[in-house]
Design a protein around this motif. Structure first.
Motif, PDB file in Angstrom:
ATOM      1  N   VAL A   1       1.020  -1.247  -0.032  1.00 23.73           N
ATOM      2  CA  VAL A   1       0.002  -0.101   0.139  1.00 23.73           C
ATOM      3  C   VAL A   1       0.837   1.537  -0.203  1.00 23.73           C
ATOM      4  CG1 VAL A   1      -1.399   1.139   1.632  1.00 23.73           C
ATOM      5  CG2 VAL A   1      -1.915  -1.248   1.221  1.00 23.73           C
ATOM      6  N   THR A   2       0.078   2.602  -1.060  1.00 21.90           N
ATOM      7  CA  THR A   2       1.123   3.583  -0.959  1.00 21.90           C
ATOM      8  C   THR A   2       0.035   4.705   0.201  1.00 21.90           C
ATOM      9  OG1 THR A   2       2.025   2.284  -2.706  1.00 21.90           O
ATOM     10  CG2 THR A   2       2.911   5.105  -2.163  1.00 21.90           C
ATOM     11  N   LEU A   3       1.109   5.396   0.481  1.00 25.22           N
ATOM     12  CA  LEU A   3       0.142   6.020   1.062  1.00 25.22           C
ATOM     13  C   LEU A   3       0.838   7.340   1.716  1.00 25.22           C
ATOM     14  CD1 LEU A   3      -1.230   5.582   4.970  1.00 25.22           C
ATOM     15  CD2 LEU A   3       0.504   5.282   3.703  1.00 25.22           C
ATOM     16  N   ARG A   4      -0.323   9.083   1.393  1.00 21.29           N
ATOM     17  CA  ARG A   4       0.601   9.761   1.446  1.00 21.29           C
ATOM     18  C   ARG A   4      -0.328  10.172   3.109  1.00 21.29           C
ATOM     19  NH1 ARG A   4       0.756  15.029  -0.463  1.00 21.29           N
ATOM     20  NH2 ARG A   4      -1.440  14.865  -1.924  1.00 21.29           N
ATOM     21  N   VAL A   5       0.177  11.038   3.277  1.00 21.59           N
ATOM     22  CA  VAL A   5      -0.801  11.309   5.091  1.00 21.59           C
ATOM     23  C   VAL A   5      -0.167  12.626   5.426  1.00 21.59           C
ATOM     24  CG1 VAL A   5      -0.944   9.178   5.920  1.00 21.59           C
ATOM     25  CG2 VAL A   5       0.796  10.042   6.641  1.00 21.59           C
ATOM     26  N   SER A   6      -0.998  14.005   6.458  1.00 22.67           N
ATOM     27  CA  SER A   6      -0.157  15.486   6.008  1.00 22.67           C
ATOM     28  C   SER A   6      -1.146  14.666   8.440  1.00 22.67           C
ATOM     29  CB  SER A   6      -1.295  16.144   6.181  1.00 22.67           C
ATOM     30  OG  SER A   6      -2.299  15.897   5.879  1.00 22.67           O
ATOM     31  N   GLY A   7       0.062  15.822   8.841  1.00 26.12           N
ATOM     32  CA  GLY A   7      -0.655  15.649  10.269  1.00 26.12           C
ATOM     33  C   GLY A   7       0.208  14.861  11.050  1.00 26.12           C
ATOM     34  N   ALA A   8       1.042  14.269  10.672  1.00 27.61           N
ATOM     35  CA  ALA A   8       1.698  13.552  11.745  1.00 27.61           C
ATOM     36  C   ALA A   8       3.175  13.458  11.388  1.00 27.61           C
ATOM     37  CB  ALA A   8       1.505  12.476  12.107  1.00 27.61           C
ATOM     38  N   THR A   9       4.869  12.689  11.853  1.00 25.63           N
ATOM     39  CA  THR A   9       6.420  12.687  11.488  1.00 25.63           C
ATOM     40  C   THR A   9       5.945  11.772  11.154  1.00 25.63           C
ATOM     41  OG1 THR A   9       6.982  12.087  13.583  1.00 25.63           O
ATOM     42  CG2 THR A   9       6.567  14.822  12.894  1.00 25.63           C
ATOM     43  N   GLY A  10       6.718  11.573  10.375  1.00 27.52           N
ATOM     44  CA  GLY A  10       7.567   9.715   9.449  1.00 27.52           C
ATOM     45  C   GLY A  10       7.324   9.039  10.166  1.00 27.52           C
ATOM     46  N   THR A  11       8.359   9.283  11.444  1.00 32.47           N
ATOM     47  CA  THR A  11       8.205   8.141  12.015  1.00 32.47           C
ATOM     48  C   THR A  11       7.031   7.963  13.459  1.00 32.47           C
ATOM     49  OG1 THR A  11       9.858  10.091  13.362  1.00 32.47           O
ATOM     50  CG2 THR A  11      10.746   8.468  12.544  1.00 32.47           C
ATOM     51  N   ALA A  12       6.877   9.187  13.825  1.00 29.22           N
ATOM     52  CA  ALA A  12       5.131   8.280  14.329  1.00 29.22           C
ATOM     53  C   ALA A  12       4.479   7.177  13.697  1.00 29.22           C
ATOM     54  CB  ALA A  12       4.713   9.986  14.706  1.00 29.22           C
ATOM     55  N   ILE A  13       3.955   7.555  12.141  1.00 26.19           N
ATOM     56  CA  ILE A  13       3.289   7.152  11.735  1.00 26.19           C
ATOM     57  C   ILE A  13       4.118   5.271  11.411  1.00 26.19           C
ATOM     58  CG2 ILE A  13       2.537   6.841   9.226  1.00 26.19           C
ATOM     59  CD1 ILE A  13       2.561   9.816   9.479  1.00 26.19           C
ATOM     60  N   ALA A  14       5.312   5.488  10.866  1.00 28.80           N
ATOM     61  CA  ALA A  14       5.488   4.276  10.711  1.00 28.80           C
ATOM     62  C   ALA A  14       5.697   3.203  12.217  1.00 28.80           C
ATOM     63  CB  ALA A  14       6.990   4.352  10.581  1.00 28.80           C
ATOM     64  N   GLN A  15       5.875   4.445  13.269  1.00 29.96           N
ATOM     65  CA  GLN A  15       6.273   3.386  14.320  1.00 29.96           C
ATOM     66  C   GLN A  15       4.585   2.282  14.841  1.00 29.96           C
ATOM     67  OE1 GLN A  15       6.765   5.886  17.735  1.00 29.96           O
ATOM     68  NE2 GLN A  15       9.407   4.948  17.359  1.00 29.96           N
ATOM     69  N   LYS A  16       3.570   3.790  14.824  1.00 31.32           N
ATOM     70  CA  LYS A  16       2.584   2.975  14.592  1.00 31.32           C
ATOM     71  C   LYS A  16       1.337   1.992  13.945  1.00 31.32           C
ATOM     72  CE  LYS A  16      -1.968   3.901  15.606  1.00 31.32           C
ATOM     73  NZ  LYS A  16      -2.853   3.131  16.898  1.00 31.32           N
ATOM     74  N   LEU A  17       2.386   2.252  12.188  1.00 32.37           N
ATOM     75  CA  LEU A  17       2.126   1.429  11.520  1.00 32.37           C
ATOM     76  C   LEU A  17       2.723  -0.482  11.942  1.00 32.37           C
ATOM     77  CD1 LEU A  17       2.681   2.596   8.366  1.00 32.37           C
ATOM     78  CD2 LEU A  17       0.106   2.090   9.068  1.00 32.37           C
ATOM     79  N   ALA A  18       4.327  -0.344  12.501  1.00 30.82           N
ATOM     80  CA  ALA A  18       4.230  -1.235  12.678  1.00 30.82           C
ATOM     81  C   ALA A  18       3.647  -2.044  14.181  1.00 30.82           C
ATOM     82  CB  ALA A  18       5.995  -0.710  13.410  1.00 30.82           C
ATOM     83  N   SER A  19       3.140  -1.257  14.823  1.00 35.57           N
ATOM     84  CA  SER A  19       2.216  -2.074  15.553  1.00 35.57           C
ATOM     85  C   SER A  19       1.133  -3.019  15.292  1.00 35.57           C
ATOM     86  CB  SER A  19       1.710  -1.255  16.850  1.00 35.57           C
ATOM     87  OG  SER A  19       1.037  -0.531  16.290  1.00 35.57           O
ATOM     88  N   LEU A  20       0.679  -2.769  13.737  1.00 31.80           N
ATOM     89  CA  LEU A  20      -0.313  -3.519  13.725  1.00 31.80           C
ATOM     90  C   LEU A  20      -0.224  -5.179  13.079  1.00 31.80           C
ATOM     91  CD1 LEU A  20      -1.779  -0.830  10.686  1.00 31.80           C
ATOM     92  CD2 LEU A  20      -2.726  -1.083  12.583  1.00 31.80           C
ATOM     93  N   SER A  21      -1.166  -5.996  12.832  1.00 28.06           N
ATOM     94  CA  SER A  21      -0.412  -6.867  12.896  1.00 28.06           C
ATOM     95  C   SER A  21      -0.543  -7.877  11.627  1.00 28.06           C
ATOM     96  CB  SER A  21      -1.685  -7.889  13.723  1.00 28.06           C
ATOM     97  OG  SER A  21      -2.973  -7.503  12.541  1.00 28.06           O
ATOM     98  N   THR A  22      -1.448  -6.642  10.769  1.00 24.89           N
ATOM     99  CA  THR A  22      -1.153  -6.604   8.705  1.00 24.89           C
ATOM    100  C   THR A  22      -0.086  -6.794   8.446  1.00 24.89           C
ATOM    101  OG1 THR A  22      -1.716  -5.257   8.973  1.00 24.89           O
ATOM    102  CG2 THR A  22      -3.474  -6.946   8.732  1.00 24.89           C
ATOM    103  N   VAL A  23       0.995  -5.658   9.383  1.00 27.33           N
ATOM    104  CA  VAL A  23       2.051  -4.495   8.371  1.00 27.33           C
ATOM    105  C   VAL A  23       3.169  -5.355   8.077  1.00 27.33           C
ATOM    106  CG1 VAL A  23       3.599  -2.908   8.520  1.00 27.33           C
ATOM    107  CG2 VAL A  23       1.185  -2.556   8.642  1.00 27.33           C
TER     108      VAL A  23
END
Lengths: 248, 334
Positions: free
Chosen positions: B228-250
């Protein structure tokens, strides 16, 4: 039936290929000029004062063919390999034998045409005297058979290489050997150190020895078989060489 | 129609083709992919009976190409690599010759010739000598020769090589149309062609089949497939990456670009989850806005590279994965 239809198709294509290039016309003109020049100038046709074509005309044929027939046969397979059409030809629903015979026949018919076009010589000798036309006829048959033998050798050497020049030189060497082992100066040389049986063996391989009978008006089955077996053997080698290429 | 079993060919000590097995039925268009020298042309030459195999066999329409070559060859139309044609003939003469050797005479021959002339757009050069043709026309002349007898089996070695984009398009259309009624094998380097034309694809490397499936199946092998390619705003890259890493599907995520306006990331799924990844990302998006989100389809060129050059792909191990899958597949077959 089908086999003949395939051979005919190949023969037709090859004949067309000859006449679509200037090579065919150049060849015929050179052959006729050589025949004329050697018969009347070098061969001393008029000085002989006899109504015969044996010495002045047919005697030169083994030597003409030495250069001209390899030139006719050299492109038959070498060109197919160089351009890549061999792959096309051999994946068509024909056997490689049909292709070999078809190509050989086309060139042989072409040589027959060149030979037929020497008819003014026959007319001349008939106008000047009363020659034995039967002898002349067997002379032509022998000459054509000899040309076929040279041609089959050229087909074989043509299949050996992608380069026409290499094919030309190879077949020239083989044909030269076939002439020289019956050429009187060479035989005299061999006689000085070899026994008569060896000399006989060597001369029996020569086209000159076997052509001689035809020139005298003798249709000897041994001579016919000699030329036909050279043709058969060379074309067989041709098929082996082609199978060798395909096996890689 | 075409049945190839354990086909092998050695040139000296080199195994050019090494145990290739596949079948092609009527109505199939099989794309033959592989790097240069992988054995594509050699395989095709064995199928068409130009060179005999050193092992295995080929049957075309039930006829063995070695022991029963003539009826087999009657069924085949073949376009060799580099599209050779007799240079001393005119286009028309060449096509007539090809028709005649296929047993077409008289009216049938004239009809066959005019049919392929129309199909391959050869009208303007009909009376021109093959020697003077441009590469595109010569290619089409040879192609015309291969379909002149309306064969049941077509073997085409790089049929679009040397054509301009319009001609490529035409030839592809033609192959696809003919593929409805015939069994077609064609080789190519061009991956978009596979999508445009093939119903099935074989990738061959160093003489062996390393992948065999529909273009969609092959694409699944890509590590991109389902990413999945996604573009988000409102948070820093590392914060998002951390959040994503905690998902079971990722499995993992990478930050592609981080700007003032937003962050672009690519997220790779654990296994192929058919859109579950996108959903779970959307649910996890709290406190940041998703500007763009889409699931990648997988890319054939990347699959091709990871299969045929596994050592050069170092960053992920996806290449090794797909390599393993292929070995499993080919073992199954043996």
């Amino acid at each position: 039936m089908n086999a003949w239809a395939n051979i005919k198709t190949i023969t037709k294509r090859e004949l067309g290929a000859y006449f679509s290039s200037p090579l065919a016309y150049v060849f015929i003109v050179i052959f006729l000029l050589l025949c004329g020049f050697f018969t009347f100038m070098v061969g001393g046709f008029f000085e002989r004062g006899e109504a015969s074509l044996v010495r002045p005309f047919f005697d030169w044929h083994p030597w003409f063919y030495l250069f001209l027939v390899p030139a006719v046969g050299m492109r038959l397979w070498a060109e197919e390999r160089r351009v890549g059409t061999l792959e096309l030809l051999l994946t068509m629903p024909i056997t490689s034998w049909q292709a070999i015979v078809g190509k050989f026949l086309a060139s042989w018919l072409f040589l027959a045409l060149a030979l037929v076009l020497t008819f003014p010589v026959v007319l001349t000798v008939n106008y000047l005297g009363s020659p034995d036309n039967g002898v002349i006829f067997t002379g032509y048959i022998g000459s054509w058979l000899m040309a076929g033998a040279y041609l089959a050798i050229s087909c074989m050497t043509s299949a050996m290489t992608r380069t026409q020049v290499v094919s030309f030189i190879l077949s020239l060497i083989i044909c030269l050997f076939l002439i020289l082992c019956g050429f009187p100066p060479v035989i005299n040389l061999v006689e000085t150190w070899a026994g008569p049986r060896l000399v006989e063996l060597v001369t029996s391989f020569s086209v000159i020895t076997h052509f001689d009978g035809f020139q005298k008006g003798v249709l000897d089955s041994r001579d016919v078989i000699f030329f036909l077996s050279i043709i058969g053997f060379s074309l067989f080698c041709n098929s082996v060489i082609i199978r060798g290429h395909r096996a890689g | 129609m075409i049945n190839v079993q354990n086909l092998a060919k050695s040139f000296g000590t080199k195994r050019a083709v090494d145990g290739v097995t596949f079948t092609v039925e009527r109505g199939e268009v099989l794309g033959f992919l592989g790097p240069n020298g992988a054995g594509k042309s050699t395989t095709m030459r064995m199928i068409t009976g130009f060179i005999p195999p050193t092992g295995g066999w080929v049957k075309v329409g039930g006829f063995d190409i070695v022991s029963d070559p003539i009826p087999a060859k009657r069924l085949i139309g073949y376009l060799p690599e580099n599209a050779p044609a007799y240079t001393d003939m005119t286009v028309q003469g060449f096509l007539k010759f090809a028709a005649e050797i296929r047993g077409l005479t008289g009216q049938a021959q004239a009809k066959a010739v005019s049919r392929v002339v129309d199909l391959c757009f050869l009208e303007p050069v009909l009376h021109q000598s093959v020697e003077t043709l441009s590469k595109g026309f010569r290619h089409r002349t040879c192609f015309a020769q291969s379909i002149i007898h309306d064969p049941d089996v077509l073997v085409l070695d790089e049929p679009t090589d040397g054509l301009d984009p319009n001609q490529k398009h035409e030839v592809r259309q033609l192959i696809r149309r003919m593929g409805e009624k015939k069994a077609i094998i064609f080789s190519t380097h061009i991956l978009e062609e596979v999508d445009a034309v093939c119903s099935r694809t074989i990738i061959i490397d160093r003489g062996r089949i390393v992948a065999n499936g529909t273009p969609a199946e092959l694409r699944q092998k890509s590590e991109w497939a389902g990413a999945v390619t996604l573009r988000v705003s409102g948070a820093t890259g590392t914060a998002i990456a951390q959040k994503l890493a905690s998902l079971s599907t990722v499995k993992r995520s990478t930050i592609l670009k981080e700007e003032a306006g937003g962050v672009t990331l690519r997220v790779f799924p654990k296994s192929n989850q058919n859109g579950a990844l996108a959903r779970s990302i959307a649910e996890a998006a709290q406190g940041w806005q998703i500007e763009e989100l889409h699931t990648e389809e997988g890319r054939l060129d990347e699959v091709f590279r990871s299969i045929t050059m596994p050592d050069t792909i170092t960053n992920t191990g996806a290449g090794q994965n797909s390599r393993r899958a292929d070995t499993a597949q080919s073992e199954e077959k043996q």
